[in-house]
Design a protein around this motif. Sequence first.
Motif, PDB file in Angstrom:
ATOM      1  N   UNK A 143      37.087  35.972  -2.957  1.00 51.29           N
ATOM      2  CA  UNK A 143      38.322  35.736  -3.697  1.00 51.29           C
ATOM      3  C   UNK A 143      37.976  35.475  -5.149  1.00 51.29           C
ATOM      4  N   UNK A 144      38.677  36.101  -6.103  1.00 53.04           N
ATOM      5  CA  UNK A 144      38.387  35.855  -7.528  1.00 53.04           C
ATOM      6  C   UNK A 144      38.481  34.373  -7.879  1.00 53.04           C
ATOM      7  N   UNK A 160      40.985  40.168 -10.907  1.00 53.80           N
ATOM      8  CA  UNK A 160      42.142  39.452 -10.376  1.00 53.80           C
ATOM      9  C   UNK A 160      43.288  40.409 -10.077  1.00 53.80           C
ATOM     10  N   UNK A 161      43.526  41.344 -10.988  1.00 51.09           N
ATOM     11  CA  UNK A 161      44.610  42.302 -10.800  1.00 51.09           C
ATOM     12  C   UNK A 161      44.345  43.192  -9.591  1.00 51.09           C
ATOM     13  N   UNK A 190      48.596  32.741  -9.042  1.00 55.28           N
ATOM     14  CA  UNK A 190      49.145  33.527  -7.935  1.00 55.28           C
ATOM     15  C   UNK A 190      48.105  33.712  -6.833  1.00 55.28           C
ATOM     16  N   UNK A 191      46.850  33.872  -7.240  1.00 55.21           N
ATOM     17  CA  UNK A 191      45.774  34.010  -6.249  1.00 55.21           C
ATOM     18  C   UNK A 191      45.650  32.735  -5.428  1.00 55.21           C
ATOM     19  N   UNK A 230      30.324  32.961  -6.095  1.00 54.05           N
ATOM     20  CA  UNK A 230      30.623  31.965  -7.105  1.00 54.05           C
ATOM     21  C   UNK A 230      31.968  31.347  -6.818  1.00 54.05           C
ATOM     22  N   UNK A 231      32.051  30.043  -6.973  1.00 50.33           N
ATOM     23  CA  UNK A 231      33.312  29.346  -6.726  1.00 50.33           C
ATOM     24  C   UNK A 231      33.399  28.174  -7.670  1.00 50.33           C
TER      25      UNK A 231
END
Length: 338
Positions: free
Chosen positions: A147-148, A157-158, A180-181, A293-294
């Motif tokens: 997930x971005x 992201x888009x 939104x993510x 990466x998070x």
Amino acid sequence: MGFRHTLRDDKLYFYERRDIMEQRHNYLKKIRQYRREDRPIVYLDETWANSHMAPERLWLDEQGRGGWKRPSGKGQRLIILHAGSETGWTPNADLVFRSKKNSTDYHDEMNSEHFLEWFQKLLVNIQPGSVIVLDNAPYHNSVVEKVPTKSSRKKEMQEWLTRKRIPFSDKDLKKDLFAKIQLSVPNRKLYATNEAAKACGHIVLRSPVAHCELNPIELVWADVKRYLKVHNKTFKLADLEQLVPDAFQSVTPEMWAKHCQHVQEEEERFWEKDGLQEESVEEYIIELGTEDDDDDIEVRDIEFEGEGEDSDGEQDECEPVMDENDRELLRSDAVSDA
């Protein structure tokens, strides 16, 4: 006064960190629950073996002659991966390969893709409804879908939102896209190991950081390496590789059962020390040093490698590799104690 001057045990600092204590409490409660359910407990881990490994003590005559000389340095390295339980080694679960990287950390040799491939084979060789205990090595924590994060590019992201069919405007800023993510992702990450195990009717349980004494395979590795050191005569990697199956065979089911019993005693010791009580617990996944990466990881990354420092200079899996902030905390504590 009851005091004595001794070496400081840095692991005590990690034992008492609040986040790691929470990990330990959750782990102890969950594994106790699984044992009550009579679920098989399977432990897995990775280790190393160097071609120049040999016993540190040998018999010499009065003139200091005897034994055999080993070459200088550590030599080439094997990476070993296996699993087992109180009944012994898991059938067809061994993986042994030669190191290709010039790194002091054998964990660098493994990645999530190779580990998951081995893990899938493990799942069909263990008893139904097993609990698989593993640590927090980065390749154990790969996610099903990346997930971005806030640091991802706007285009990434888009693209993610487009795949999920979530509407957005080309004029949206990165912070708007990320918001939104966040609203669209599940509350918990889906880890590849967890999902693979679940599909086969098994459960993954991650051990707390810096608690290698809760995994009996650490004791098994000591048995395996002891055999390899005694029987390693040529100091050639190919010959050492041929010894590994015999080293596995030397660790009997009775030895595995003894080590598993010792670990249960360690669990009870922690249980009493921490004053825990029986209660239901939520599933708890430790996000530590994942390959993805998070920016929102709550538990600060701590690295562990080796099995206590041995004579070859290898550091043990039980020993924490502290960053400068941790060392500064320890120095500050020492000054205040004085």
